[in-house]
Design a protein around this motif. Structure first.
Motif, PDB file in Angstrom:
ATOM      1  N   ASP A  43      13.827   9.068  78.811  1.00  0.00           N
ATOM      2  CA  ASP A  43      13.818  10.487  78.444  1.00  0.00           C
ATOM      3  C   ASP A  43      15.108  10.877  77.734  1.00  0.00           C
ATOM      4  OD1 ASP A  43      11.287  11.098  79.610  1.00  0.00           O
ATOM      5  OD2 ASP A  43      12.235  11.109  81.582  1.00  0.00           O
ATOM      6  N   VAL A  44      16.190  10.202  78.062  1.00  0.00           N
ATOM      7  CA  VAL A  44      17.493  10.492  77.469  1.00  0.00           C
ATOM      8  C   VAL A  44      18.381   9.272  77.657  1.00  0.00           C
ATOM      9  CG1 VAL A  44      18.427  11.505  79.588  1.00  0.00           C
ATOM     10  CG2 VAL A  44      19.392  12.191  77.384  1.00  0.00           C
ATOM     11  N   ASN A  64      14.157   6.022  67.684  1.00  0.00           N
ATOM     12  CA  ASN A  64      13.053   5.842  68.631  1.00  0.00           C
ATOM     13  C   ASN A  64      12.783   7.103  69.444  1.00  0.00           C
ATOM     14  OD1 ASN A  64      12.111   2.777  68.792  1.00  0.00           O
ATOM     15  ND2 ASN A  64      14.318   2.799  68.323  1.00  0.00           N
ATOM     16  N   GLY A  65      13.248   8.233  68.969  1.00  0.00           N
ATOM     17  CA  GLY A  65      12.911   9.507  69.589  1.00  0.00           C
ATOM     18  C   GLY A  65      13.589   9.805  70.901  1.00  0.00           C
ATOM     19  N   VAL A  66      14.749   9.194  71.144  1.00  0.00           N
ATOM     20  CA  VAL A  66      15.459   9.392  72.409  1.00  0.00           C
ATOM     21  C   VAL A  66      16.721  10.216  72.161  1.00  0.00           C
ATOM     22  CG1 VAL A  66      16.594   8.265  74.366  1.00  0.00           C
ATOM     23  CG2 VAL A  66      14.609   7.178  73.286  1.00  0.00           C
ATOM     24  N   PRO A  67      16.876  11.373  72.802  1.00  0.00           N
ATOM     25  CA  PRO A  67      18.120  12.140  72.654  1.00  0.00           C
ATOM     26  C   PRO A  67      19.292  11.412  73.308  1.00  0.00           C
ATOM     27  CG  PRO A  67      16.730  13.123  74.337  1.00  0.00           C
ATOM     28  CD  PRO A  67      15.911  12.037  73.703  1.00  0.00           C
ATOM     29  N   VAL A  68      20.493  11.697  72.812  1.00  0.00           N
ATOM     30  CA  VAL A  68      21.669  10.931  73.231  1.00  0.00           C
ATOM     31  C   VAL A  68      22.789  11.858  73.680  1.00  0.00           C
ATOM     32  CG1 VAL A  68      23.438   9.273  72.525  1.00  0.00           C
ATOM     33  CG2 VAL A  68      21.106   9.072  71.614  1.00  0.00           C
ATOM     34  N   ILE A  69      23.392  11.484  74.798  1.00  0.00           N
ATOM     35  CA  ILE A  69      24.644  12.062  75.281  1.00  0.00           C
ATOM     36  C   ILE A  69      25.690  10.963  75.118  1.00  0.00           C
ATOM     37  CG2 ILE A  69      25.850  13.106  77.232  1.00  0.00           C
ATOM     38  CD1 ILE A  69      23.297  14.629  76.233  1.00  0.00           C
ATOM     39  N   CYS A  70      26.721  11.207  74.326  1.00  0.00           N
ATOM     40  CA  CYS A  70      27.706  10.150  74.039  1.00  0.00           C
ATOM     41  C   CYS A  70      29.109  10.588  74.424  1.00  0.00           C
ATOM     42  CB  CYS A  70      27.667   9.779  72.557  1.00  0.00           C
ATOM     43  SG  CYS A  70      28.901   8.528  72.119  1.00  0.00           S
ATOM     44  N   ILE A  94      24.481  15.177  71.778  1.00  0.00           N
ATOM     45  CA  ILE A  94      25.711  15.809  72.232  1.00  0.00           C
ATOM     46  C   ILE A  94      26.784  14.737  72.302  1.00  0.00           C
ATOM     47  CG2 ILE A  94      26.914  17.017  74.091  1.00  0.00           C
ATOM     48  CD1 ILE A  94      24.236  18.170  74.974  1.00  0.00           C
ATOM     49  N   TYR A  95      27.836  14.906  71.496  1.00  0.00           N
ATOM     50  CA  TYR A  95      29.025  14.064  71.618  1.00  0.00           C
ATOM     51  C   TYR A  95      30.143  14.912  72.211  1.00  0.00           C
ATOM     52  CZ  TYR A  95      33.460  11.890  70.685  1.00  0.00           C
ATOM     53  OH  TYR A  95      34.721  11.388  70.860  1.00  0.00           O
ATOM     54  N   ALA A  96      30.877  14.356  73.131  1.00  0.00           N
ATOM     55  CA  ALA A  96      32.071  15.018  73.651  1.00  0.00           C
ATOM     56  C   ALA A  96      33.127  13.968  73.932  1.00  0.00           C
ATOM     57  CB  ALA A  96      31.756  15.810  74.923  1.00  0.00           C
ATOM     58  N   SER A  97      34.352  14.279  73.562  1.00  0.00           N
ATOM     59  CA  SER A  97      35.447  13.377  73.914  1.00  0.00           C
ATOM     60  C   SER A  97      35.697  13.407  75.412  1.00  0.00           C
ATOM     61  CB  SER A  97      36.715  13.775  73.165  1.00  0.00           C
ATOM     62  OG  SER A  97      37.092  15.111  73.484  1.00  0.00           O
ATOM     63  N   ASN A  98      35.224  14.474  76.076  1.00  0.00           N
ATOM     64  CA  ASN A  98      35.385  14.580  77.519  1.00  0.00           C
ATOM     65  C   ASN A  98      34.290  15.504  78.047  1.00  0.00           C
ATOM     66  OD1 ASN A  98      36.363  15.284  80.184  1.00  0.00           O
ATOM     67  ND2 ASN A  98      38.351  14.510  79.553  1.00  0.00           N
ATOM     68  N   PHE A  99      33.489  15.027  78.990  1.00  0.00           N
ATOM     69  CA  PHE A  99      32.378  15.813  79.524  1.00  0.00           C
ATOM     70  C   PHE A  99      32.752  16.601  80.770  1.00  0.00           C
ATOM     71  CE2 PHE A  99      29.845  13.162  76.751  1.00  0.00           C
ATOM     72  CZ  PHE A  99      28.848  14.039  76.339  1.00  0.00           C
ATOM     73  N   SER A 100      33.965  16.465  81.237  1.00  0.00           N
ATOM     74  CA  SER A 100      34.390  17.209  82.418  1.00  0.00           C
ATOM     75  C   SER A 100      34.223  18.704  82.183  1.00  0.00           C
ATOM     76  CB  SER A 100      35.850  16.891  82.724  1.00  0.00           C
ATOM     77  OG  SER A 100      36.425  17.879  83.557  1.00  0.00           O
ATOM     78  N   LEU A 101      33.614  19.392  83.150  1.00  0.00           N
ATOM     79  CA  LEU A 101      33.446  20.838  83.025  1.00  0.00           C
ATOM     80  C   LEU A 101      34.810  21.521  82.941  1.00  0.00           C
ATOM     81  CD1 LEU A 101      30.554  21.422  85.606  1.00  0.00           C
ATOM     82  CD2 LEU A 101      30.432  20.607  83.241  1.00  0.00           C
ATOM     83  N   GLY A 102      35.761  21.063  83.749  1.00  0.00           N
ATOM     84  CA  GLY A 102      37.100  21.641  83.731  1.00  0.00           C
ATOM     85  C   GLY A 102      37.812  21.425  82.409  1.00  0.00           C
ATOM     86  N   VAL A 103      37.670  20.242  81.839  1.00  0.00           N
ATOM     87  CA  VAL A 103      38.311  19.961  80.553  1.00  0.00           C
ATOM     88  C   VAL A 103      37.722  20.832  79.454  1.00  0.00           C
ATOM     89  CG1 VAL A 103      38.487  18.232  78.714  1.00  0.00           C
ATOM     90  CG2 VAL A 103      39.150  17.648  81.035  1.00  0.00           C
ATOM     91  N   ASN A 104      36.423  21.067  79.489  1.00  0.00           N
ATOM     92  CA  ASN A 104      35.821  21.896  78.452  1.00  0.00           C
ATOM     93  C   ASN A 104      36.250  23.356  78.572  1.00  0.00           C
ATOM     94  OD1 ASN A 104      33.751  20.422  76.551  1.00  0.00           O
ATOM     95  ND2 ASN A 104      33.690  19.386  78.529  1.00  0.00           N
ATOM     96  N   ILE A 105      36.502  23.827  79.783  1.00  0.00           N
ATOM     97  CA  ILE A 105      37.133  25.129  79.947  1.00  0.00           C
ATOM     98  C   ILE A 105      38.565  25.081  79.417  1.00  0.00           C
ATOM     99  CG2 ILE A 105      37.942  26.804  81.671  1.00  0.00           C
ATOM    100  CD1 ILE A 105      35.488  25.917  83.372  1.00  0.00           C
ATOM    101  N   PHE A 106      39.254  23.977  79.666  1.00  0.00           N
ATOM    102  CA  PHE A 106      40.627  23.783  79.169  1.00  0.00           C
ATOM    103  C   PHE A 106      40.669  23.803  77.641  1.00  0.00           C
ATOM    104  CE2 PHE A 106      44.417  20.900  78.556  1.00  0.00           C
ATOM    105  CZ  PHE A 106      45.363  21.763  79.107  1.00  0.00           C
ATOM    106  N   PHE A 107      39.660  23.211  76.991  1.00  0.00           N
ATOM    107  CA  PHE A 107      39.578  23.274  75.531  1.00  0.00           C
ATOM    108  C   PHE A 107      39.582  24.721  75.050  1.00  0.00           C
ATOM    109  CE2 PHE A 107      37.053  19.023  75.254  1.00  0.00           C
ATOM    110  CZ  PHE A 107      38.235  18.299  75.214  1.00  0.00           C
ATOM    111  N   ILE A 217      19.737  18.919  77.514  1.00  0.00           N
ATOM    112  CA  ILE A 217      19.227  18.606  76.178  1.00  0.00           C
ATOM    113  C   ILE A 217      17.722  18.327  76.165  1.00  0.00           C
ATOM    114  CG2 ILE A 217      19.464  16.076  76.072  1.00  0.00           C
ATOM    115  CD1 ILE A 217      20.843  16.516  73.312  1.00  0.00           C
ATOM    116  N   GLN A 218      17.107  18.224  77.314  1.00  0.00           N
ATOM    117  CA  GLN A 218      15.679  17.928  77.356  1.00  0.00           C
ATOM    118  C   GLN A 218      14.872  18.969  76.564  1.00  0.00           C
ATOM    119  OE1 GLN A 218      14.139  15.054  78.976  1.00  0.00           O
ATOM    120  NE2 GLN A 218      16.292  14.653  78.554  1.00  0.00           N
ATOM    121  N   GLY A 219      14.019  18.480  75.666  1.00  0.00           N
ATOM    122  CA  GLY A 219      13.163  19.361  74.877  1.00  0.00           C
ATOM    123  C   GLY A 219      13.842  20.019  73.693  1.00  0.00           C
ATOM    124  N   LYS A 220      15.097  19.648  73.418  1.00  0.00           N
ATOM    125  CA  LYS A 220      15.835  20.253  72.312  1.00  0.00           C
ATOM    126  C   LYS A 220      16.083  19.231  71.201  1.00  0.00           C
ATOM    127  CE  LYS A 220      18.352  23.536  75.257  1.00  0.00           C
ATOM    128  NZ  LYS A 220      17.879  23.086  76.577  1.00  0.00           N
TER     129      LYS A 220
END
Length: 233
Positions: A43-44, A64-70, A94-107, A217-220
């Motif tokens: 699915d992902v 092949n129709g698979v969404p990616v989190i990288c 979705i690409y992120a250099s850091n997936f941490s929720l706290g780091v993304n708030i820090f960004f 990301i499911q369905g998007k």
């Protein structure tokens, strides 16, 4: 949700545990020796592989129709090619250099502080990042993202590793012990200093953020960031 893990190192194993705790199934564990990739069962895909493998992993999923989190860093010279292939196949990414929720708030804090400081020429900005000795790339992808946030909101033109040049942000990279990741940004003047800092205590925050992104990301279809996932607008 059936999740395929591209890369089964420390991060892959942690993502596996968190995904299973949240009720998901690990459909495949793809590593360097994998011969056949079961796209039909996914699915992902979540990619925490290597800079050398990431582009092929990502684009194979799009085709092949698979969404990616990288979350793999060090491959971004091919980022625009990957985006083109994603769009051509109406994929989700979705690409992120850091997936941490706290780091993304820090960004977001970093970008906001840069806006405030942009007109104060008496302050000079610098950055330091500290990671474990097994981390190969320097500066970290997170540090580069932080630098880009400053550049977008100030007159700084770029960044340099371990160098101080006028108009560029100096980034100091240190590799010590088993440090998961510490990033600090300092604005220094003759009279005072202002600093913001994020310290990761373990890798669990990175893994949790990646699984949350996979759920979102499911369905998007389209190119997204963690700002979209966390609604940081």
């Amino acid at each position: 949700m059936n999740i395929a893990l591209f890369g089964y190192g420390k991060m892959g194993k942690m993502i596996e545990q968190i995904a299973q705790d949240r009720g998901h199934t690990i459909a495949a564990k793809i590593d360097v020796d994998t011969k056949e990739i079961p796209y039909d069962n996914m699915d992902v895909a979540i990619d925490f592989s290597t800079p050398e493998a990431a582009f092929d992993n990502i684009t194979g999923c799009f085709e092949n129709g698979v969404p990616v989190i990288c979350g793999t860093t060090g491959w971004l010279s091919n980022y625009e090619k990957a985006i083109d292939i994603c769009n051509k196949n109406q994929g989700g990414f979705i690409y992120a250099s850091n997936f941490s929720l706290g780091v993304n708030i820090f960004f977001e804090l970093n970008a906001h502080l840069a806006k405030i400081m942009s007109g104060l020429e008496q302050y000079n900005v610098s950055m330091e990042e500290i990671h474990h000795t097994q981390k190969l790339d320097a500066p970290s992808g997170t540090a580069i993202t932080l630098a880009e946030g400053i550049i977008a909101n100030t007159n700084y033109k770029g960044w340099k590793l371990d160098q101080t040049d006028e108009g560029t942000i100096p980034i100091t990279s240190k590799r010590e012990g088993m440090v998961p990741g510490t990033h600090s940004i300092s604005y220094d003047s003759a009279v005072d200093s202002i600093e913001i800092k994020h310290t990761a205590h373990n890798r669990e925050g990175f893994a949790l953020g990646a699984v949350i992104a996979a759920e979102w990301i499911q369905g998007k279809s389209g190119i997204f960031t963690m700002k979209d996932v966390l609604n940081l607008y």
